[in-house]
Each structure stands twice: as structure tokens, then as C-alpha cells.
Write an enzyme that holds these catalytic residues in place. Structure first.
Site, PDB file in Angstrom:
ATOM      1  N   GLY A 109       0.827  -1.197   0.000  1.00  0.00           N
ATOM      2  CA  GLY A 109       0.000   0.000   0.000  1.00  0.00           C
ATOM      3  C   GLY A 109       0.862   1.247   0.000  1.00  0.00           C
ATOM      4  O   GLY A 109       2.051   1.192   0.325  1.00  0.00           O
ATOM      5  N   ASN A 110       0.263   2.349  -0.385  1.00  0.00           N
ATOM      6  CA  ASN A 110       0.976   3.625  -0.363  1.00  0.00           C
ATOM      7  C   ASN A 110       0.188   4.578   0.499  1.00  0.00           C
ATOM      8  O   ASN A 110      -1.042   4.616   0.421  1.00  0.00           O
ATOM      9  CB  ASN A 110       1.078   4.210  -1.776  1.00  0.00           C
ATOM     10  CG  ASN A 110       1.963   3.358  -2.659  1.00  0.00           C
ATOM     11  OD1 ASN A 110       3.128   3.131  -2.354  1.00  0.00           O
ATOM     12  ND2 ASN A 110       1.394   2.856  -3.738  1.00  0.00           N
ATOM     13  N   GLY A 111       0.867   5.330   1.305  1.00  0.00           N
ATOM     14  CA  GLY A 111       0.167   6.313   2.129  1.00  0.00           C
ATOM     15  C   GLY A 111       0.728   7.688   1.875  1.00  0.00           C
ATOM     16  O   GLY A 111       1.510   7.896   0.944  1.00  0.00           O
ATOM     17  N   THR A 112       0.302   8.633   2.706  1.00  0.00           N
ATOM     18  CA  THR A 112       0.754  10.003   2.544  1.00  0.00           C
ATOM     19  C   THR A 112       2.248  10.110   2.801  1.00  0.00           C
ATOM     20  O   THR A 112       2.956  10.860   2.155  1.00  0.00           O
ATOM     21  CB  THR A 112       0.031  10.896   3.576  1.00  0.00           C
ATOM     22  OG1 THR A 112      -1.328  10.496   3.612  1.00  0.00           O
ATOM     23  CG2 THR A 112       0.144  12.349   3.223  1.00  0.00           C
ATOM     24  N   PHE A 113       2.715   9.361   3.779  1.00  0.00           N
ATOM     25  CA  PHE A 113       4.097   9.542   4.206  1.00  0.00           C
ATOM     26  C   PHE A 113       5.040   8.455   3.706  1.00  0.00           C
ATOM     27  O   PHE A 113       6.237   8.593   3.792  1.00  0.00           O
ATOM     28  CB  PHE A 113       4.168   9.595   5.739  1.00  0.00           C
ATOM     29  CG  PHE A 113       3.367  10.705   6.306  1.00  0.00           C
ATOM     30  CD1 PHE A 113       3.749  12.016   6.095  1.00  0.00           C
ATOM     31  CD2 PHE A 113       2.214  10.453   7.037  1.00  0.00           C
ATOM     32  CE1 PHE A 113       3.005  13.062   6.613  1.00  0.00           C
ATOM     33  CE2 PHE A 113       1.462  11.491   7.564  1.00  0.00           C
ATOM     34  CZ  PHE A 113       1.852  12.804   7.349  1.00  0.00           C
ATOM     35  N   GLY A 114       4.510   7.346   3.249  1.00  0.00           N
ATOM     36  CA  GLY A 114       5.444   6.293   2.904  1.00  0.00           C
ATOM     37  C   GLY A 114       4.877   5.225   1.995  1.00  0.00           C
ATOM     38  O   GLY A 114       3.702   5.227   1.640  1.00  0.00           O
ATOM     39  N   HIS A 115       5.780   4.330   1.617  1.00  0.00           N
ATOM     40  CA  HIS A 115       5.420   3.164   0.823  1.00  0.00           C
ATOM     41  C   HIS A 115       5.497   1.965   1.754  1.00  0.00           C
ATOM     42  O   HIS A 115       6.414   1.871   2.558  1.00  0.00           O
ATOM     43  CB  HIS A 115       6.411   2.959  -0.320  1.00  0.00           C
ATOM     44  CG  HIS A 115       6.485   4.141  -1.243  1.00  0.00           C
ATOM     45  ND1 HIS A 115       5.741   4.234  -2.392  1.00  0.00           N
ATOM     46  CD2 HIS A 115       7.199   5.279  -1.167  1.00  0.00           C
ATOM     47  CE1 HIS A 115       6.006   5.379  -2.990  1.00  0.00           C
ATOM     48  NE2 HIS A 115       6.886   6.031  -2.262  1.00  0.00           N
ATOM     49  N   VAL A 116       4.562   1.035   1.607  1.00  0.00           N
ATOM     50  CA  VAL A 116       4.613  -0.180   2.414  1.00  0.00           C
ATOM     51  C   VAL A 116       4.827  -1.352   1.456  1.00  0.00           C
ATOM     52  O   VAL A 116       4.035  -1.566   0.541  1.00  0.00           O
ATOM     53  CB  VAL A 116       3.321  -0.365   3.247  1.00  0.00           C
ATOM     54  CG1 VAL A 116       3.459  -1.574   4.154  1.00  0.00           C
ATOM     55  CG2 VAL A 116       3.026   0.874   4.079  1.00  0.00           C
ATOM     56  N   ASP A 176      -4.967   9.370  14.637  1.00  0.00           N
ATOM     57  CA  ASP A 176      -5.435   9.193  13.256  1.00  0.00           C
ATOM     58  C   ASP A 176      -6.156   7.851  13.115  1.00  0.00           C
ATOM     59  O   ASP A 176      -5.947   7.119  12.147  1.00  0.00           O
ATOM     60  CB  ASP A 176      -4.251   9.287  12.289  1.00  0.00           C
ATOM     61  CG  ASP A 176      -4.706   9.528  10.854  1.00  0.00           C
ATOM     62  OD1 ASP A 176      -5.876   9.939  10.659  1.00  0.00           O
ATOM     63  OD2 ASP A 176      -3.920   9.298   9.925  1.00  0.00           O
TER      64      ASP A 176
HETATM   65  N1  LIG Z   1       2.128  -4.003   8.500  1.00  0.00           N
HETATM   66  C1  LIG Z   1       1.261  -3.973   7.484  1.00  0.00           C
HETATM   67  N2  LIG Z   1       0.750  -5.117   6.982  1.00  0.00           N
HETATM   68  C2  LIG Z   1      -0.117  -5.092   5.939  1.00  0.00           C
HETATM   69  N3  LIG Z   1      -0.543  -3.959   5.344  1.00  0.00           N
HETATM   70  C3  LIG Z   1      -0.070  -2.783   5.790  1.00  0.00           C
HETATM   71  C4  LIG Z   1       0.857  -2.721   6.884  1.00  0.00           C
HETATM   72  N4  LIG Z   1       1.136  -1.419   7.117  1.00  0.00           N
HETATM   73  C5  LIG Z   1       0.439  -0.709   6.227  1.00  0.00           C
HETATM   74  N5  LIG Z   1      -0.283  -1.510   5.417  1.00  0.00           N
HETATM   75  C6  LIG Z   1      -1.156  -1.089   4.299  1.00  0.00           C
HETATM   76  O1  LIG Z   1      -0.578   0.033   3.659  1.00  0.00           O
HETATM   77  C7  LIG Z   1      -1.451   1.169   3.742  1.00  0.00           C
HETATM   78  C8  LIG Z   1      -0.640   2.449   3.934  1.00  0.00           C
HETATM   79  O2  LIG Z   1       0.107   2.345   5.131  1.00  0.00           O
HETATM   80  P1  LIG Z   1       0.175   3.491   6.215  1.00  0.00           P
HETATM   81  O3  LIG Z   1      -1.238   3.870   6.551  1.00  0.00           O
HETATM   82  O4  LIG Z   1       1.025   3.077   7.350  1.00  0.00           O
HETATM   83  O5  LIG Z   1       0.895   4.628   5.400  1.00  0.00           O
HETATM   84  P2  LIG Z   1       0.791   6.196   5.632  1.00  0.00           P
HETATM   85  O6  LIG Z   1       1.689   6.868   4.635  1.00  0.00           O
HETATM   86  O7  LIG Z   1       1.101   6.529   7.038  1.00  0.00           O
HETATM   87  O8  LIG Z   1      -0.750   6.401   5.312  1.00  0.00           O
HETATM   88  P3  LIG Z   1      -1.731   7.609   5.628  1.00  0.00           P
HETATM   89  O9  LIG Z   1      -1.936   8.294   4.320  1.00  0.00           O
HETATM   90  O10 LIG Z   1      -3.006   6.965   6.133  1.00  0.00           O
HETATM   91  O11 LIG Z   1      -1.078   8.439   6.658  1.00  0.00           O
HETATM   92  C9  LIG Z   1      -2.400   0.844   4.902  1.00  0.00           C
HETATM   93  O12 LIG Z   1      -3.659   1.449   4.759  1.00  0.00           O
HETATM   94  C10 LIG Z   1      -2.506  -0.676   4.827  1.00  0.00           C
HETATM   95  O13 LIG Z   1      -3.522  -1.079   3.936  1.00  0.00           O
END
Ligand SMILES: Nc1ncnc2c1ncn2[C@@H]1O[C@H](COP(=O)(O)OP(=O)(O)OP(=O)(O)O)[C@@H](O)[C@H]1O
Length: 489
Positions: free
Chosen positions: A152-159, A276
Site C-alpha cells: 500500500g501507499n500512504g501520505t508519508f510512505g510506501h509499504v 489518526d
Molecule cells: N504491517 C502492514 N501489513 C499489511 N498492510 C499494511 C501494513 N502497514 C500498512 N499496510 C497497508 O498500507 C497502507 C498504507 O500504510 P500506512 O497507513 O502506514 O501509510 P501512511 O503513509 O502513514 O498512510 P496515511 O496516508 O493513512 O497516513 C495501509 O492502509 C494498509 O492497507
């Protein structure tokens, strides 16, 4: 409407096959689709299983499969979980019972010894092999390996998917095969700034909070947070069916709420506020009722244990955001909505997480986001400020009064009257079922494993990197079109 097929199981050698459904094709082999939003079950039980194998060595439900796809930019992930008495084998190795494994194209699944063989096919896997290079990420971090598979991708990072290299250092021989995968969240740090997310997570050890194993900062200021892979997707995807969010039963909601409350109590007792909490940040171990849930994304969490006891920065996602977090102040028509602001003198505290839990509970019980209005930030904020709830909607008809009261007491605009995590656990909706919930929690959700002690993680002491998170308001998805939106800071 069945979800998109993200992978297939091809029957190679299955005797006593009596398929009662899914897409079998061709003469002797069948293709079973593993679809987003549904669980594919293999076993002896003719009523429950999608593929029935009539062999006494096979369990009623022997193993299950599902698929997760976060968004169009992510890699489809297919998983297998063994639920059998006699074991399920993946590439010749017996899987741990009730443990989930990520499937790779070409994997061979065997239902106990000689009970039927399948090949996993994932032709459509969208993997950009140059991704790590393009993003400037390392593929090796000590014994950890980072793959280009995007969870997944979020605002702050790539997972991304990660794993541990099990090569024996003395002989340089690889273990036969190591099926355990992890997730790694990679965040671009601002030089010399403290990363609070990893610092907070390293302190925590709770079955309902994401577990971090290792952190590392490379020379390009990318921070790698290696953590458990939570394979069932997030609660938003679990509730999203066709084009809207759906409700789940009161019992299912209660089991999820109970786990979130346990995690919140653990956090708040330690002076940590998540800030959050939303459907997207609640991960499921499997996409089925009665599963373990895990709170993730501590990107804007705050540790109040060391310094001040109230917060003043406007953060969060408006739809889930408590009114006292800032929107009550007289900012001019939200002109500076996407900027940090120090608003009311009074600030806010950990009860902002309980408000968010109120919104989540409301959605789970009814499929309705309580303050959504016309979907604009302005209307969401104004509605939350007034805090008016509509229990006359027909979706509430089947919901117990105690559940409504629980939601009412969390979505209480007056912070002093709002329940905190301790008092929420004592609310009649929870306390009435407490004994049952405790049993389900220890027997089904934790599978008899007692929660670990909450000692601070040793790794915390080794953390050297620094980062301060940007102060911002995060705008998020809207309910009807269900698109996840990224926040630009
Ligand atoms: N440990 C994990 N195991 C499985 N999926 C995960 C895990 N961590 C994150 N993800 C997936 O990746 C997505 C993005 O991760 P995360 O929310 O930590 O990123 P972010 O950049 O902080 O996002 P946001 O935009 O919500 O702040 C999550 O919504 C989830 O679906």
C-alpha cells in the site's frame, strides 16, 4: 457481485473431487479463482467449501485463500491459511496451523500428504522490478530483504513486502525455503529530524498494535520500519462492497471495538495518543469475522508521557476528527485548512481517539458515516461540531439500545462527558458481554496465546535517526465513491 480474481489455484492431482461451485474449466484440471472480497474454502464440508474433497483425511474446512489489493498502484496479494487437523503443505513444507502465508506464482499447495495438489497461478502480478531503484530504496538491510511488491501507499510512505534472508552465514547455504513475510514501511525523513512513528512503535508490545521488528535509516535519509505483515487488508476495504460501505453485525462490531479499546487503553495508559484512528488504519489478520485486528499507522501519534499533557496541533482526518482537535476555533472559513494551526488554548487529549472510535463504531453498525453531510470538509467539520446523531435511520432498527448509547457517549462533543478508554470498557454494551469477549479474545483471536508483556522494545535504545513529522491536516477518502485520497502537504 464477485470481486476481481487476483489469483488462481489450478488442480494438479486431486482425487475424490466434488466441486460445488467456482469456475472449473477444462478436462481434468480446474481453475479456482481467488477473488478480492471473498474467501475461497477447500475441504470436506459440502455446504461451506468452494471445492469439496471427499477424503476422510481432509478437514471440514482444510485451508482457506483470499486476496488483498490496496489500490490500483499496489500489487495483488494472495494468501493461504491452514485450518486443518492433518496439515497443509506449501512447496513441501507443512504450514503452521492458523498462520497465514503469502503465495507466490508457481507455489504448490498440498492438502495433507496425498490429499490433493494445486498450483498457485498469479499471472497478473503487477510488479515493477525497478521500483526500489527508482525510489532510491535499498533491497538489503542487514538480514532483511526488501521486495518491489507494494502492499500500500500512504501520505508519508510506501509499504512493501519484506522477508528475512535465512542464509546460513557459515556455510552460505540457504535454508530450504522460508515462507515468512514481513511488511516494511519506508518513509523519507527530513535530515536530522526525529521520526516519532518508529520511536513510539518500538516502545509498544500489544497483540492489537502493529509490531515493529527492526528499523534502519539509509544514507539517503530513508527510514525502513520492518514490521509484521498483517494479511487481511484494512477495515475500510473489508466494509467496502461494490460502491459503498456496508455494516457488519453487532457481534462482529463488538469484537472489533473490544480489541480497539484494549489497544487504546494500552496506549493511553502509557500517555500515547494515536490521533489518526480510522478504518484505513485498522488492519485485519484475515478478512473474516472474529479475526485479530491491529492498529497501524502511528505517523501522527503523540507521546505525552514525557512532556506536556495536552496537544494543540490540528492533525487527523476530518471525518474521524474530534471537534476539540481544532475545528471549533474561529479560523476564517477554513482558509488555512491544510496548514498546521495552534488553536484553542485548552488543546485536546487522548479522548480524541475515543471520538474516532465512535465514528468507526457508527460506520460498522450502520454503514453510515455520522457527520459526512455533503462530503465537503466544511460540512463534515460543522456537523461534528454540532454532534447531532440520527438514530431514527432504519439501519439502527436492528441495533441494541446499549450499542446506540455507546456510540452516543463516544460521539459526545463535550470532552468532559465523553467516555475515556477505561470507562468505555465498562460501558454496558461491552461489560454485559465481557466474559464472552474475554473468552473469544484469548481462544479465537489470540489462539490461546497470552498477550506478551509490555516491556519497551530493546531496539528503541539503538535508534539514532531523527525526524519531526510535518504538521498538517490530512484529508481523506469520501464515503460514496470510496476513493482513498492522499494528502499533499
Ligand atoms: N504491517 C502492514 N501489513 C499489511 N498492510 C499494511 C501494513 N502497514 C500498512 N499496510 C497497508 O498500507 C497502507 C498504507 O500504510 P500506512 O497507513 O502506514 O501509510 P501512511 O503513509 O502513514 O498512510 P496515511 O496516508 O493513512 O497516513 C495501509 O492502509 C494498509 O492497507
Amino acid at each position: 457481485m464477485p470481486g476481481t480474481a487476483l489469483g488462481y489455484l489450478e488442480t494438479i492431482d486431486v482425487v475424490d473431487l466434488d466441486s460445488n461451485g467456482d469456475s472449473g474449466v477444462g478436462g481434468y484440471s480446474k481453475l479456482l479463482a481467488i477473488r478480492k472480497h471473498s474467501i475461497l474454502k477447500l475441504g470436506r464440508n459440502g455446504k461451506e467449501c468452494d471445492l469439496v474433497v471427499e477424503d476422510p483425511a481432509i478437514s471440514s474446512i482444510h485451508c482457506i485463500f483470499w486476496a488483498v489489493l490496496f489500490d490500483e498502484e499496489s500489487t495483488p496479494m494472495c494468501y493461504i491459511k491452514d485450518c486443518s487437523l492433518n496439515g497443509t503443505y506449501l512447496n513441501g513444507l507443512m504450514l503452521k496451523k492458523n498462520t497465514t502465508y503469502l503465495l507466490q506464482d508457481g507455489d504448490i499447495v498440498e492438502l495433507c500428504r496425498g490429499g490433493g495438489k494445486f498450483k498457485f497461478i498469479n499471472e497478473s502480478q503487477r510488479i515493477n522490478n525497478k521500483l526500489l531503484q527508482q525510489l532510491g530504496f535499498e533491497d538489503k538491510v542487514e538480514q532483511w530483504r526488501v521486495t518491489p511488491k507494494v502492499i500500500g501507499n500512504g501520505t508519508f510512505g510506501h509499504v512493501l513486502i519484506a522477508y528475512k534472508d535465512s542464509r546460513d552465514e557459515n556455510t552460505n547455504n540457504r535454508d530450504k525455503w522460508s515462507p515468512e513475510n514481513y511488511a516494511v514501511k519506508i518513509i523519507k525523513l527530513k535530515p536530522n529530524k526525529l521520526d516519532k512513528e518508529a520511536k513510539i512503535l518500538l516502545k509498544l508490545n500489544h497483540p492489537n498494535i502493529i509490531k515493529v521488528h527492526h528499523t534502519y535509516c539509509d544514507l539517503r535519509d530513508n527510514l525502513y520500519i520492518f514490521q509484521d505483515l498483517i494479511p487481511g487488508g484494512d477495515l475500510f476495504s473489508y466494509l467496502a462492497k461494490s460502491d459503498c460501505l456496508t455494516s457488519v453485525s453487532e457481534t462482529e462490531s463488538l469484537i472489533i471495538v473490544y480489541q480497539i479499546l484494549n489497544a487504546l487503553k494500552y496506549l493511553h495508559d502509557r500517555g500515547i495518543v494515536h490521533r489518526d484512528l480510522k478504518l484505513d488504519n485498522i488492519l485485519l489478520c484475515s478478512p473474516e469475522p472474529c479475526t485479530r485486528i491491529v492498529l497501524a499507522d502511528f505517523g501522527i501519534a503523540k507521546d505525552l508521557s514525557t512532556a506536556k499533557t495536552r496537544m494543540h496541533t490540528v492533525v487527523g482526518t476530518p471525518e474521524y476528527c474530534a471537534p476539540e482537535v481544532g475545528f471549533r476555533a474561529s479560523r476564517k472559513a477554513y482558509q488555512s485548512f491544510s496548514r498546521a494551526a495552534t488553536l484553542e488554548q485548552k488543546g485536546y487529549d487522548s479522548k480524541c481517539d475515543l471520538w474516532s472510535l465512535g465514528v468507526i463504531t457508527h460506520i460498522m453498525l450502520t454503514g453510515i458515516s455520522p457527520f459526512y453531510g455533503d462530503g465537503t470538509e466544511r460540512s463534515i467539520i460543522q456537523n461534528a461540531k454540532v454532534g447531532k446523531l440520527n438514530f431514527n435511520a432504519k439501519q439502527w432498527d436492528v441495533v441494541a439500545d446499549t450499542a446506540k448509547d455507546f456510540v452516543r457517549k463516544l460521539l459526545e462533543v463535550d470532552v468532559n462527558k465523553r467516555l475515556d478508554s477505561n470507562r468505555s470498557l465498562k460501558h454496558p454494551w461491552i461489560s454485559k458481554h465481557h466474559e464472552q469477549l474475554k473468552k473469544i479474545y484469548s481462544k479465537k483471536i489470540l489462539n490461546g496465546v497470552e498477550p506478551e508483556e509490555s516491556e519497551p522494545n530493546e531496539l528503541e535504545k539503538k535508534s539514532e535517526w531523527k525526524r519531526k513529522l510535518p504538521k498538517c491536516i490530512m484529508l481523506d477518502q469520501t464515503i460514496p465513491n470510496k476513493k482513498r485520497q492522499r494528502t499533499n502537504i
